[in-house]
Write a protein that holds these residues in place. Structure first.
Motif, PDB file in Angstrom:
ATOM      1  N   SER A 167      38.235  23.337  13.206  1.00 20.77           N
ATOM      2  CA  SER A 167      38.666  21.942  13.151  1.00 20.77           C
ATOM      3  C   SER A 167      38.575  21.381  11.740  1.00 20.77           C
ATOM      4  O   SER A 167      39.464  20.653  11.279  1.00 20.77           O
ATOM      5  N   GLU A 168      37.499  21.725  11.016  1.00 16.36           N
ATOM      6  CA  GLU A 168      37.280  21.176   9.678  1.00 16.36           C
ATOM      7  C   GLU A 168      38.239  21.748   8.642  1.00 16.36           C
ATOM      8  O   GLU A 168      38.674  21.049   7.724  1.00 16.36           O
ATOM      9  N   LEU A 169      38.576  23.038   8.782  1.00 21.55           N
ATOM     10  CA  LEU A 169      39.392  23.707   7.768  1.00 21.55           C
ATOM     11  C   LEU A 169      40.844  23.879   8.183  1.00 21.55           C
ATOM     12  O   LEU A 169      41.703  24.187   7.349  1.00 21.55           O
ATOM     13  N   GLY A 170      41.109  23.720   9.468  1.00 20.31           N
ATOM     14  CA  GLY A 170      42.472  23.922   9.940  1.00 20.31           C
ATOM     15  C   GLY A 170      42.847  25.378  10.092  1.00 20.31           C
ATOM     16  O   GLY A 170      44.027  25.712  10.215  1.00 20.31           O
ATOM     17  N   ILE A 171      41.863  26.262  10.094  1.00 22.86           N
ATOM     18  CA  ILE A 171      42.127  27.690  10.261  1.00 22.86           C
ATOM     19  C   ILE A 171      42.047  28.042  11.747  1.00 22.86           C
ATOM     20  O   ILE A 171      41.095  27.650  12.427  1.00 22.86           O
ATOM     21  N   PRO A 172      43.035  28.750  12.281  1.00 15.85           N
ATOM     22  CA  PRO A 172      43.015  29.101  13.700  1.00 15.85           C
ATOM     23  C   PRO A 172      41.735  29.843  14.092  1.00 15.85           C
ATOM     24  O   PRO A 172      41.167  30.598  13.295  1.00 15.85           O
ATOM     25  N   LEU A 173      41.307  29.623  15.322  1.00 14.70           N
ATOM     26  CA  LEU A 173      40.052  30.198  15.790  1.00 14.70           C
ATOM     27  C   LEU A 173      40.067  31.731  15.744  1.00 14.70           C
ATOM     28  O   LEU A 173      39.027  32.354  15.493  1.00 14.70           O
ATOM     29  N   ASN A 174      41.236  32.337  15.969  1.00 17.23           N
ATOM     30  CA  ASN A 174      41.290  33.800  15.953  1.00 17.23           C
ATOM     31  C   ASN A 174      41.286  34.374  14.535  1.00 17.23           C
ATOM     32  O   ASN A 174      41.341  35.592  14.358  1.00 17.23           O
ATOM     33  N   CYS A 175      41.220  33.498  13.528  1.00 14.23           N
ATOM     34  CA  CYS A 175      41.086  33.938  12.128  1.00 14.23           C
ATOM     35  C   CYS A 175      39.679  33.648  11.603  1.00 14.23           C
ATOM     36  O   CYS A 175      39.438  33.704  10.397  1.00 14.23           O
ATOM     37  N   ILE A 176      38.768  33.304  12.516  1.00 16.47           N
ATOM     38  CA  ILE A 176      37.364  33.069  12.156  1.00 16.47           C
ATOM     39  C   ILE A 176      36.539  34.158  12.829  1.00 16.47           C
ATOM     40  O   ILE A 176      36.494  34.248  14.057  1.00 16.47           O
ATOM     41  N   LEU A 177      35.903  34.989  12.027  1.00 15.50           N
ATOM     42  CA  LEU A 177      35.303  36.232  12.522  1.00 15.50           C
ATOM     43  C   LEU A 177      33.784  36.232  12.362  1.00 15.50           C
ATOM     44  O   LEU A 177      33.272  36.083  11.249  1.00 15.50           O
ATOM     45  N   PRO A 178      33.052  36.396  13.452  1.00 14.12           N
ATOM     46  CA  PRO A 178      31.589  36.455  13.369  1.00 14.12           C
ATOM     47  C   PRO A 178      31.103  37.856  13.004  1.00 14.12           C
ATOM     48  O   PRO A 178      31.630  38.854  13.506  1.00 14.12           O
ATOM     49  N   VAL A 179      30.123  37.930  12.131  1.00 12.12           N
ATOM     50  CA  VAL A 179      29.489  39.210  11.796  1.00 12.12           C
ATOM     51  C   VAL A 179      27.982  39.019  11.703  1.00 12.12           C
ATOM     52  O   VAL A 179      27.488  37.897  11.637  1.00 12.12           O
ATOM     53  N   LYS A 180      27.281  40.130  11.693  1.00 16.70           N
ATOM     54  CA  LYS A 180      25.832  40.101  11.459  1.00 16.70           C
ATOM     55  C   LYS A 180      25.536  40.794  10.144  1.00 16.70           C
ATOM     56  O   LYS A 180      26.020  41.895   9.890  1.00 16.70           O
ATOM     57  N   ASN A 181      24.747  40.161   9.310  1.00 15.23           N
ATOM     58  CA  ASN A 181      24.345  40.775   8.044  1.00 15.23           C
ATOM     59  C   ASN A 181      23.362  41.920   8.282  1.00 15.23           C
ATOM     60  O   ASN A 181      22.516  41.852   9.176  1.00 15.23           O
ATOM     61  N   TYR A 182      23.479  42.948   7.464  1.00 12.79           N
ATOM     62  CA  TYR A 182      22.412  43.946   7.393  1.00 12.79           C
ATOM     63  C   TYR A 182      21.324  43.334   6.512  1.00 12.79           C
ATOM     64  O   TYR A 182      21.443  43.312   5.287  1.00 12.79           O
ATOM     65  N   SER A 183      20.271  42.815   7.127  1.00 17.46           N
ATOM     66  CA  SER A 183      19.239  42.101   6.373  1.00 17.46           C
ATOM     67  C   SER A 183      17.871  42.782   6.461  1.00 17.46           C
ATOM     68  O   SER A 183      17.182  42.932   5.464  1.00 17.46           O
ATOM     69  N   GLN A 184      17.503  43.193   7.672  1.00 21.86           N
ATOM     70  CA  GLN A 184      16.211  43.854   7.862  1.00 21.86           C
ATOM     71  C   GLN A 184      16.363  45.342   8.138  1.00 21.86           C
ATOM     72  O   GLN A 184      15.421  46.113   7.949  1.00 21.86           O
ATOM     73  N   GLU A 185      17.559  45.741   8.573  1.00 24.31           N
ATOM     74  CA  GLU A 185      17.789  47.124   8.981  1.00 24.31           C
ATOM     75  C   GLU A 185      17.787  48.070   7.774  1.00 24.31           C
ATOM     76  O   GLU A 185      18.227  47.695   6.692  1.00 24.31           O
ATOM     77  N   ILE A 186      17.325  49.281   7.993  1.00 21.31           N
ATOM     78  CA  ILE A 186      17.370  50.301   6.939  1.00 21.31           C
ATOM     79  C   ILE A 186      18.272  51.463   7.343  1.00 21.31           C
ATOM     80  O   ILE A 186      18.401  52.444   6.612  1.00 21.31           O
ATOM     81  N   SER A 187      18.877  51.364   8.515  1.00 20.94           N
ATOM     82  CA  SER A 187      19.863  52.348   8.960  1.00 20.94           C
ATOM     83  C   SER A 187      20.953  51.619   9.717  1.00 20.94           C
ATOM     84  O   SER A 187      20.787  50.467  10.132  1.00 20.94           O
ATOM     85  N   GLN A 188      22.079  52.299   9.904  1.00 18.63           N
ATOM     86  CA  GLN A 188      23.221  51.653  10.521  1.00 18.63           C
ATOM     87  C   GLN A 188      22.991  51.352  11.998  1.00 18.63           C
ATOM     88  O   GLN A 188      22.271  52.073  12.696  1.00 18.63           O
ATOM     89  N   HIS A 189      23.638  50.264  12.450  1.00 22.44           N
ATOM     90  CA  HIS A 189      23.531  49.837  13.840  1.00 22.44           C
ATOM     91  C   HIS A 189      24.953  49.694  14.385  1.00 22.44           C
ATOM     92  O   HIS A 189      25.779  48.988  13.791  1.00 22.44           O
ATOM     93  N   PRO A 190      25.266  50.328  15.513  1.00 20.09           N
ATOM     94  CA  PRO A 190      26.662  50.318  16.006  1.00 20.09           C
ATOM     95  C   PRO A 190      27.197  48.924  16.322  1.00 20.09           C
ATOM     96  O   PRO A 190      28.389  48.661  16.107  1.00 20.09           O
ATOM     97  N   ASP A 191      26.356  48.013  16.818  1.00 23.61           N
ATOM     98  CA  ASP A 191      26.839  46.667  17.122  1.00 23.61           C
ATOM     99  C   ASP A 191      27.173  45.887  15.860  1.00 23.61           C
ATOM    100  O   ASP A 191      28.143  45.121  15.819  1.00 23.61           O
TER     101      ASP A 191
END
Length: 214
Positions: A167-191
């Motif tokens: 709503s604030e930026l006018g960018i369609p919802l399907n162009c807004i992508l959630p991710v999780k940072n690798y912050s504490q992990e020391i190996s890859q996580h499939p999710d």
């Protein structure tokens, strides 16, 4: 897991840790071989004037006029007489997709930063450049998602944050992508990888469409 783009675990008074215009490649398993796309990292937007990357510098970067290693100056924009200015950019120097990265765990984006983002988006639209938003740290903002990352598209809190950004930026919802940072992990996580690769695939699809069109 790599550490080519340095990051800071502490945000001092809302200042950007990145100071220079840097290009990052993704290496294949074969040493010296890279995938055929790059990420150009820039200084972040900051609240108020004279802080963070200047909107005019982002506009120049999108057109390919900012040279590798240029150190951004929050007080003044890059000019054609500066050593960091590229007067004859090639197609490879130009931006093919504009990706805005926002923290889902931060306070609400200030009006001044939102205004800068809208101006940048308008300039990208004038150039025909597609735009996406990547929202990080949503697991830190939502207990359900932190408990199980597969809940990220089920969370009402996550949906609200993404809807508010749309709503604030006018960018369609399907162009807004959630991710999780690798912050504490020391190996890859499939999710984690699933979300990151989903975002990357859409970025590459948009980039390919732009290249084919122009």
């Amino acid at each position: 897991m790599v550490n080519t783009a340095l990051a800071s675990a502490v945000n001092y008074e809302g200042t950007s840790f990145t100071k220079k215009y840097e290009t990052h490649k993704i290496r294949k398993e074969t040493w010296g071989s890279f995938y055929p796309f790059v990420f150009n990292d820039i200084m972040g937007l900051e609240e108020g004037t004279g802080r963070g990357v200047r909107v005019d510098d982002i506009k120049l970067a999108m057109k390919g006029h900012v040279m590798e290693g240029y150190k951004f100056n929050p007080a003044s924009s890059l000019s054609s007489s500066d050593s960091g200015y590229n007067p004859t950019p090639s197609n490879d120097d130009k931006v093919h997709v504009l990706v805005c990265v926002c923290s889902g765990n931060a306070a609400e984006i200030s009006d001044s930063v939102l205004q800068k983002m809208r101006e940048i988006r308008e300039a990208a639209s004038d150039l025909g450049i597609p735009q996406l938003v990547v929202v990080t740290k949503l697991d830190e903002a939502c207990p359900e998602t932190e408990k199980d990352l597969q809940n990220i598209y089920k969370s009402k809190l996550v949906k609200k944050k993404m809807t508010d950004l749309s709503s604030e930026l006018g960018i369609p919802l399907n162009c807004i992508l959630p991710v999780k940072n690798y912050s504490q992990e020391i190996s890859q996580h499939p999710d984690c990888d699933m979300l990151i690769l989903n975002a990357l695939k859409l970025i590459l699809d948009f980039g390919n469409d732009f290249i084919e069109k122009f």
